[in-house]
Every structure is written in C-alpha cells, then in structure tokens.
Design an enzyme around this catalytic site. Sequence first.
Site, PDB file in Angstrom:
ATOM      1  N   PRO A  82      87.592 -22.405  35.197  1.00  0.00           N
ATOM      2  CA  PRO A  82      87.734 -23.556  36.098  1.00  0.00           C
ATOM      3  C   PRO A  82      89.181 -24.058  36.157  1.00  0.00           C
ATOM      4  O   PRO A  82      89.913 -23.931  35.169  1.00  0.00           O
ATOM      5  CB  PRO A  82      86.834 -24.626  35.457  1.00  0.00           C
ATOM      6  CG  PRO A  82      86.629 -24.199  34.047  1.00  0.00           C
ATOM      7  CD  PRO A  82      86.804 -22.718  33.991  1.00  0.00           C
ATOM      8  N   PHE A  91      91.613 -27.575  37.084  1.00  0.00           N
ATOM      9  CA  PHE A  91      91.477 -28.947  36.576  1.00  0.00           C
ATOM     10  C   PHE A  91      91.097 -29.933  37.661  1.00  0.00           C
ATOM     11  O   PHE A  91      90.187 -30.740  37.503  1.00  0.00           O
ATOM     12  CB  PHE A  91      92.806 -29.382  35.907  1.00  0.00           C
ATOM     13  CG  PHE A  91      93.109 -28.554  34.694  1.00  0.00           C
ATOM     14  CD1 PHE A  91      92.577 -28.883  33.461  1.00  0.00           C
ATOM     15  CD2 PHE A  91      93.884 -27.409  34.789  1.00  0.00           C
ATOM     16  CE1 PHE A  91      92.819 -28.096  32.344  1.00  0.00           C
ATOM     17  CE2 PHE A  91      94.138 -26.622  33.680  1.00  0.00           C
ATOM     18  CZ  PHE A  91      93.602 -26.965  32.458  1.00  0.00           C
ATOM     19  N   ASN A 144      99.482 -21.987  33.014  1.00  0.00           N
ATOM     20  CA  ASN A 144      98.201 -21.528  32.475  1.00  0.00           C
ATOM     21  C   ASN A 144      98.320 -21.105  31.020  1.00  0.00           C
ATOM     22  O   ASN A 144      99.341 -20.566  30.601  1.00  0.00           O
ATOM     23  CB  ASN A 144      97.647 -20.387  33.326  1.00  0.00           C
ATOM     24  CG  ASN A 144      97.423 -20.816  34.756  1.00  0.00           C
ATOM     25  OD1 ASN A 144      97.381 -22.020  35.034  1.00  0.00           O
ATOM     26  ND2 ASN A 144      97.287 -19.874  35.658  1.00  0.00           N
ATOM     27  N   ASP A 159      95.819 -19.164  29.695  1.00  0.00           N
ATOM     28  CA  ASP A 159      94.796 -18.119  29.525  1.00  0.00           C
ATOM     29  C   ASP A 159      95.342 -16.722  29.233  1.00  0.00           C
ATOM     30  O   ASP A 159      94.567 -15.810  28.912  1.00  0.00           O
ATOM     31  CB  ASP A 159      93.872 -18.074  30.767  1.00  0.00           C
ATOM     32  CG  ASP A 159      94.642 -17.899  32.081  1.00  0.00           C
ATOM     33  OD1 ASP A 159      95.703 -17.251  32.087  1.00  0.00           O
ATOM     34  OD2 ASP A 159      94.165 -18.413  33.115  1.00  0.00           O
TER      35      ASP A 159
END
Length: 244
Positions: free
Chosen positions: A31, A33, A102, A104
């Site tokens: 997801p 934000f 990011n 990730d």
Amino acid sequence: MSYDKLMDMILNSNYIVVLSGAGISTAADIPDFRGPYGFYNDPNVKAESVFDINEFKNDPSIHAKHFADFYAKMVDANPTKGHLMLKKIEDMGKLKSVITQNIDGLHQKAGSSNVIEVHGNIREYVCLNSPHHRVNSKDIEDKIKNGEVIKCTECDGTMKASIVFFGEHVQDLEKALTEIQKADLILVLGTSLTVYPVAGLPEYRKDHTKLVIINDQETSYDYDADLVLRDKIDTIVEKLGLVK
Ligand code: OAD
C-alpha cells in the site's frame, strides 16, 4: 502525444535522475500512504504516529503492531513493471541514479545500481541505545511479522527498523542533492510530494534540467513540471514499450 514527448525526453537525456515514492510499488500489492487505499487511510491506523519517533519511544508496540503486515508485504514483494522500466533506462546508459522514499528495496531487487534510500530501508533493525547494535531483519523476521517489539540482544534496548521516522533526519540528503544538480532530466514517479525535505528536492535542479511528474493524482509541484502524466505507472510502461 505525451508519451511520445516523454520518450523523446528520455532519449535526448544523458543524466536521468529518478525520484520515486510509494506509488511505484502499489502494483506489487504494497500500500502507499496517501492514495485512496493508502496506509494512512486505514481507520485502524493512528495515521502518521505509527512512524513518529517520539511516539515510538513512548510505546513501540503501536508501531510494531501496525508494521507487521506492511513488512510482510514488502519482503515478499517482487519489483513492478515500473521498477523494471527504470532498470531498462539505466541499461540504455541514460539513468544514473534513483532517489527513493521507499523502504521496500524493490529498486535494488529490479537491478538498479545506484539507489539512494533517503527514508532508509527494512534490511536491518538498529538499537535505540547504540547505532552499533544492529541485526539483520531476516534473522528476526518471524518476530517482526508477529508484531513483536524487537529487543536488542546486547543491551536489551528497543530496536527499530532502519527507516526514517518523522522527527528523524533524512539519510543521504547531500548525495541526493548532488544527483539532482547533475541531472538533465528528473523523473518523479508515484509520490504525492508532500513529505519534506525530499518533496522539495526537484526545486534545486539546474535551470536547463527538465522535470517530469508521473502520478495518478495531482501533486503540488505539477505547475513546475515540463510534463505531467496523470496516469498509472503501468500505463506509462505499456505506452513506452520498454518492458514487456
Ligand atoms: P504517498 O502515499 O504520499 O504518495 C503516493 C502517490 O502515488 C499518491 O499520490 C498516489 O495517488 C500515487 N499512486 C499510487 N499508485 C500509483 C500508480 N500505480 N501509478 C501512479 N501513481 C500512483 O507516498 P510517498 O509520496 O512515497 O515516509 O510518501 C512519502 C513518505 O510519506 C513516505 O516515504 C513515508 C510516508 O510517511 C516515512 O515512512 C518516513
């Protein structure tokens, strides 16, 4: 027409710098934000306090609980077509660095070689008592996924993912600024451009540097861009035809 213009801009550039945000990873089921299905729109989440350093010091269990699923999605994710397209543009000798908000790690998974993670990453946990007390997240993965507060095995302090929380300093900001100043084209992808200081980085570009903003929602810097594409990143990838 806009897609042809973007392709021309890419082909006519020699030092492309990307500024990416959570929107490049939504196609990997992580997801964002502030998008319509974003982390901060979840009524079960006490919005930005989940990533607030003072709240964390006060009660780390709130962060740990809400971060568990988010972490699980990130570690299990694969790069999106957007990430792969950027790697392709790097292979063309055009793209020189990716500044990402990011955490990730998907740009690295896609093979991008110069990634500046201004908001940190999830690869390690660091003790609040000492930056030398660190642990590889893989070694404590079950605990993170269970929403447990991570304790330092050396001093019993509380450990936190090596991501930048609100109230902490952004990482590698000077390095990012240097890249922005070297760029002849800045591609901004999948960020609402609301979190400073990173949102303001493109303002430091040289006069001749072109700015392209690709985001499915309006951003407050659209007025300043040479080209705005209000599309899904996958649509852009498809139109440019650089990745199958
Ligand atoms: P946001 O969630 O603020 O912005 C992501 C933007 O991407 C939104 O405007 C979405 O509409 C758009 N978007 C989502 N999916 C897209 C897609 N497939 N194609 C095109 N656009 C898409 O995320 P960031 O700008 O990255 O900080 O947020 C900045 C920082 O705020 C994060 O790094 C995080 C957060 O608090 C920390 O955790 C410190």
